[in-house]
Write a protein that holds these residues in place. Sequence first.
Motif, PDB file in Angstrom:
ATOM      1  N   MET A  84      11.585  -0.055  18.114  1.00 11.70           N
ATOM      2  CA  MET A  84      11.222  -1.454  17.927  1.00 11.70           C
ATOM      3  C   MET A  84      12.317  -2.258  17.227  1.00 11.70           C
ATOM      4  SD  MET A  84       7.302  -0.903  16.785  1.00 11.70           S
ATOM      5  CE  MET A  84       6.001  -0.898  18.028  1.00 11.70           C
ATOM      6  N   GLY A 155       8.634  -5.949   5.257  1.00  7.60           N
ATOM      7  CA  GLY A 155       8.272  -5.454   6.584  1.00  7.60           C
ATOM      8  C   GLY A 155       6.785  -5.186   6.703  1.00  7.60           C
ATOM      9  N   GLY A 156       6.413  -4.597   7.830  1.00  3.51           N
ATOM     10  CA  GLY A 156       5.008  -4.365   8.130  1.00  3.51           C
ATOM     11  C   GLY A 156       4.322  -3.430   7.147  1.00  3.51           C
ATOM     12  N   THR A 157       5.066  -2.473   6.629  1.00  2.00           N
ATOM     13  CA  THR A 157       4.464  -1.530   5.684  1.00  2.00           C
ATOM     14  C   THR A 157       3.974  -2.252   4.441  1.00  2.00           C
ATOM     15  OG1 THR A 157       5.877   0.248   6.481  1.00  2.00           O
ATOM     16  CG2 THR A 157       4.929   0.529   4.279  1.00  2.00           C
ATOM     17  N   ASN A 160       1.020  -4.510   5.211  1.00  2.00           N
ATOM     18  CA  ASN A 160      -0.265  -3.807   5.269  1.00  2.00           C
ATOM     19  C   ASN A 160      -0.757  -3.443   3.870  1.00  2.00           C
ATOM     20  OD1 ASN A 160      -0.674  -3.893   8.035  1.00  2.00           O
ATOM     21  ND2 ASN A 160       0.331  -1.939   8.424  1.00  2.00           N
ATOM     22  N   HIS A 207      -0.557   2.927  12.595  1.00  2.00           N
ATOM     23  CA  HIS A 207       0.787   3.175  12.067  1.00  2.00           C
ATOM     24  C   HIS A 207       0.664   3.965  10.767  1.00  2.00           C
ATOM     25  CE1 HIS A 207       4.645   2.094  10.116  1.00  2.00           C
ATOM     26  NE2 HIS A 207       5.085   2.110  11.353  1.00  2.00           N
ATOM     27  N   SER A 209       1.944   3.648   8.056  1.00  2.00           N
ATOM     28  CA  SER A 209       1.967   2.864   6.812  1.00  2.00           C
ATOM     29  C   SER A 209       0.556   2.720   6.227  1.00  2.00           C
ATOM     30  CB  SER A 209       2.569   1.480   7.057  1.00  2.00           C
ATOM     31  OG  SER A 209       1.896   0.809   8.087  1.00  2.00           O
ATOM     32  N   ILE A 260      -5.683  -3.028  15.530  1.00  2.00           N
ATOM     33  CA  ILE A 260      -4.246  -2.998  15.802  1.00  2.00           C
ATOM     34  C   ILE A 260      -3.953  -3.867  17.024  1.00  2.00           C
ATOM     35  CG2 ILE A 260      -2.212  -1.521  16.030  1.00  2.00           C
ATOM     36  CD1 ILE A 260      -4.113   0.854  15.338  1.00  2.00           C
ATOM     37  N   GLY A 262      -1.247  -4.228  19.230  1.00  2.00           N
ATOM     38  CA  GLY A 262       0.031  -3.653  19.669  1.00  2.00           C
ATOM     39  C   GLY A 262       0.309  -2.384  18.888  1.00  2.00           C
ATOM     40  N   THR A 264       1.934   1.108  17.740  1.00  2.00           N
ATOM     41  CA  THR A 264       3.340   1.493  17.707  1.00  2.00           C
ATOM     42  C   THR A 264       3.700   2.427  18.859  1.00  2.00           C
ATOM     43  OG1 THR A 264       3.040   1.366  15.333  1.00  2.00           O
ATOM     44  CG2 THR A 264       5.107   2.287  16.105  1.00  2.00           C
ATOM     45  N   ASP A 289      -3.442  -5.523  12.181  1.00  2.00           N
ATOM     46  CA  ASP A 289      -2.038  -5.139  12.103  1.00  2.00           C
ATOM     47  C   ASP A 289      -1.365  -5.592  13.397  1.00  2.00           C
ATOM     48  OD1 ASP A 289       0.423  -4.038  11.895  1.00  2.00           O
ATOM     49  OD2 ASP A 289      -0.238  -1.984  11.471  1.00  2.00           O
ATOM     50  N   ALA A 291       1.881  -6.266  13.561  1.00  2.00           N
ATOM     51  CA  ALA A 291       3.315  -6.151  13.259  1.00  2.00           C
ATOM     52  C   ALA A 291       4.133  -6.252  14.547  1.00  2.00           C
ATOM     53  CB  ALA A 291       3.608  -4.830  12.552  1.00  2.00           C
ATOM     54  N   TRP A 292       3.677  -5.552  15.580  1.00  2.00           N
ATOM     55  CA  TRP A 292       4.403  -5.609  16.852  1.00  2.00           C
ATOM     56  C   TRP A 292       3.895  -6.738  17.745  1.00  2.00           C
ATOM     57  CZ3 TRP A 292       8.851  -4.376  18.616  1.00  2.00           C
ATOM     58  CH2 TRP A 292       9.094  -4.489  19.978  1.00  2.00           C
ATOM     59  N   HIS A 320      11.082  -8.840  11.813  1.00  2.00           N
ATOM     60  CA  HIS A 320      12.254  -8.072  12.275  1.00  2.00           C
ATOM     61  C   HIS A 320      11.965  -7.263  13.545  1.00  2.00           C
ATOM     62  CE1 HIS A 320      11.095  -4.776   9.103  1.00  2.00           C
ATOM     63  NE2 HIS A 320      10.378  -4.642  10.185  1.00  2.00           N
ATOM     64  N   LYS A 321      10.832  -7.508  14.162  1.00  2.00           N
ATOM     65  CA  LYS A 321      10.588  -6.889  15.464  1.00  2.00           C
ATOM     66  C   LYS A 321      10.706  -7.977  16.528  1.00  2.00           C
ATOM     67  CE  LYS A 321       8.032  -2.964  13.699  1.00  2.00           C
ATOM     68  NZ  LYS A 321       6.696  -2.418  13.436  1.00  2.00           N
TER      69      LYS A 321
END
Length: 528
Positions: A84, A155-157, A160, A207, A209, A260, A262, A264, A289, A291-292, A320-321
């Motif tokens: 990603m 970031g996503g971690t 979350n 994910h 995370s 979720i 999307g 991972t 989530d 993130a993606w 950043h994705k």
Amino acid sequence: MLPGAPVGCAAYLVTAMTITHDLAGFLQTHVVASGATLEEIEKDFSDSQVPEQPTFVSDYASFLKDTLVAQSVHTASPGFIGHMTSAMPYFMLPLARILIALNQNTVKVETSKAFTPLERQVLAILHRLIYGFDDPFYSRFIHDSRSALGVFCSGGTVANITALWLARNQLCAPDGEFGGIANEGMFKALKHLNCEGLAILVSKRAHYSLAKTADVLGLGRDNLVLVDTDDNNRVDMRSLRNACSRVENENKRVLALVGIAGTTETGTVDPLEEMADLAQEIGCHFHVDAAWGGPTLFSDTNRWRMRGIERADSVTFDAHKQLYVPMGVGMVLFKDPQAVSAIEHHAAYILRPGSKDLGTHTLEGSRPGKAMLVHAGLNIIGRRGYELLIDQGIERAQQFADMVKAHPDFELITAPELNILTYRYNPAWLQHKMSTARPAMVEEINRHLDDIVVAVQKAQRAAGKTFVSRTSLAPARYKGQKINVFRVVLANPLTTHAILEEVLKEQQEHVSRLRALIVPLRELAARA
Ligand SMILES: *Cc1c(COP(=O)(O)O)cnc(C)c1O
């Protein structure tokens, strides 16, 4: 001024240009990565002494060029379709330099000034993209110091963690004698709630995370309940309901349901609407989530796939994705801008109550002004630009899935919903045999195919021309047996049809060199 500074500056400028030039060369010539193994590269990084003498920047630059840059991964290569980590639009490079030159610290207004309202504006834009409230709502909250439409993080971690930290503190808020979990800790909170634990429920495609989240928030990883999925890798609602009942029967509380948008591994989107209904019914926090998948909202054609996201109490969104911003930028958005008071912290020298310091409600302390890069992307690429990127990624993934299906050597494992798909080596003649073979035989063939998938992925990575990643999934087709698969993420707009054909051709070539694995597989299949 230091003696020699102008000379030093000039040297710096020349060197910087050389580095940039070499970097440009690297970006054009290297396909994905050099052939050196990590163990070989480690030898260049084995000296643990503090460097005693200063080094000329120009000498350091040769180290950078020959040792570091040359042996890094060319994530911008259109043949790099395994992770990603996206390619950068050209304008991010000079902007990132400005950011470093300014070195703002967005923890407080005193070290960031305009960067604070800029960050809040970006959060408002993404909040509006998700929740779509009206003008008066945003005029009221965009710069209101007592509330926050979301927070920036690395970031996503961390996004979350922050979302569920907020949910945890809201569920265990101060109440009468009880001073709240933030003050009194988990033990007193559980006593107050008269239960034995707090659980987070999410599909098993979650994910990792979220496991970290359960750990750092003191819930315990055993209280992250991973729920079964349906054949399409979406959370199975009946299993989710059952899991909620089980949690309650164990005298625990459901802290949150996590949908979720999307995943991972497979890029699938959970039934967010139904999850929102269930969260409402049991009265728990609903986190999504995204993130993606979040940037799918930019697309008029595809935003329906995110239906129900607007009912989430909080949403994770990684910049950043699919916002094509350099590594290290994520966000969490909160539906209720006043919810953030649950995670507010103050300090005497900064972050005073009522201040506009962003650090009052971020998990991280000192933080770079990377909101500028998100702001730049939003303005320079625009909704229309992101829409194009998203739509093309989804179309490209469908095309690649068709190519895999039509190919005599490969088997599509998960069809793409967004721009991620999985497949594996499994030639048509063998698939045919497997359709009538005994279950034990199918299992054994799968184990052989697993080894081939791993060997091909490693050989492809080592050759450095193209790159796909791998994971393991348990498709219903094989009665839940875990199998190894190639995973492909199609987010680089420069990945052409020809490159995708090249990926399959290269994999076929790697297979043909794996005689030691292929011969026993043929023998086995002959007995099937
Ligand atoms: C990437 C990802 C994360 C974690 O984000 P980082 O930015 O790597 O910390 C969380 N959830 C999902 C669904 C992701 O795809």
